[in-house]
Design a protein around this motif. Sequence first.
Motif, PDB file in Angstrom:
ATOM      1  N   ALA A  13       0.829  -1.204   0.000  1.00 38.19           N
ATOM      2  CA  ALA A  13       0.000   0.000   0.000  1.00 38.19           C
ATOM      3  C   ALA A  13       0.862   1.253   0.000  1.00 38.19           C
ATOM      4  CB  ALA A  13      -0.927  -0.012   1.216  1.00 38.19           C
ATOM      5  N   SER A  16       2.478   1.675  -3.593  1.00 35.30           N
ATOM      6  CA  SER A  16       1.622   1.329  -4.736  1.00 35.30           C
ATOM      7  C   SER A  16       1.842   2.225  -5.942  1.00 35.30           C
ATOM      8  CB  SER A  16       0.145   1.377  -4.316  1.00 35.30           C
ATOM      9  OG  SER A  16      -0.203   2.685  -3.884  1.00 35.30           O
ATOM     10  N   SER A 392       1.502   2.461   6.670  1.00 33.77           N
ATOM     11  CA  SER A 392       1.332   2.233   5.235  1.00 33.77           C
ATOM     12  C   SER A 392       1.639   3.496   4.437  1.00 33.77           C
ATOM     13  CB  SER A 392      -0.100   1.766   4.939  1.00 33.77           C
ATOM     14  OG  SER A 392      -1.046   2.715   5.417  1.00 33.77           O
TER      15      SER A 392
END
Length: 409
Positions: A13, A16, A392
């Motif tokens: 995440a 990404s 994240s």
Amino acid sequence: MSSAADTAARLSAATSGLPAPVAVVDLDVFDTNALDILKRADGVPVRVASKSVRVRSLVERALGHGFAGVMAYSLREALWLVGTGVRDVLVGYPTVDREALATLAADPAARAEITLMVDDVAHLGLIAEAEERVGAGGPAAATSGTAAGRPIQVCLDVDCSLRVGVGPLTAHLGVRRSPLREPGDVAALATVAQARGLAVRGLMFYEAQVAGLPDTSPAVRLVKRLTMREVNDRRVRILAAVRDAVGQDVELVNAGGTGSIEVSGSAPGVTEVTSGSGLFAPGLFDGYRSFEARPAAFFGLDVVREPAPGWVTAFAGGYAASGQAGKARLPRLFTPGYTLSGTEGAGEVQTPLRATRADGAPLRTGDRVWLRHAKAGEMMERFDQVHLVRGSEITETVPSYRGEHKNFG
């Protein structure tokens, strides 16, 4: 601590929007590892091993946590670090780099902050040659009290291998490192170094077979116990011999590594220990029982095809570690549910992965898979930049040594 699947999902995440291969360091884990290393040292100063990090901002981060000084792996690296403001750099290996030695000899700030590793009169000769080359004047200048004449500092590397047996039947357990072993040999070199105007700052005792081997095997644990018993006794005798030779105690007695912090730090005469790999906890650390290895450094690859049912192929990934070639030197899959191919391993431009169980989400084309290098800092030679992650999210992107256009071997 979160599961491997949760961590892999979190890293995916965070990255990404970035192309792979991609390198990340989990700052929460890195910081936890740093504090744990200091706790294990129980008040003994810990020098950070830069070769196991190779990211300047993370070396500085370790120093900010309370690590004391740096062990560099190259004199050119040490000169660069000192030029950026790093202090007290011990070069962990001898150098025959005449140009770098001349730079050191000509730089008062570098002479004050860098300590060279030596184990042979040949090393002393090269240092003398460098001083002559820059007109520093050798021993006479070293005692003159001028800034340029500050003595170059040296540390003597002492062999800490375990030798079992007699004569030609003797087994050598440990690394092939220094020719210096017995008190008389170490004291003799210290005497020559001092006579040539060098400052004998310290001694290093690296027990590689204690610090660098996982302790899961009874045989390995026995080797570690025997090594520490023998080295502790010999270290006391060597320190006494060097004190008699140079007229005073040395200020620096370095020992150990991440795998031996407790036993090395509490050993007689030791003033500091070294650790670096423990900050990242690479794959080769998975077998240790004496401390908890928390992985902090990862690299991500993208799945680019699905060649057969139960198989996917990721781009790149052939980042094997140095040392004796074998399975142990290959990257470790961190994303659960898959394993490297037994016939292809980690490849230069493609890495096939075989599913090992049916449960969990299967990887598909475009997915990201996470791996860990078998060693620590070597991974950073593959990447120009490293993304520092909390949770994240990427909090910062920093250059590796390579990203700063620094290649020290």
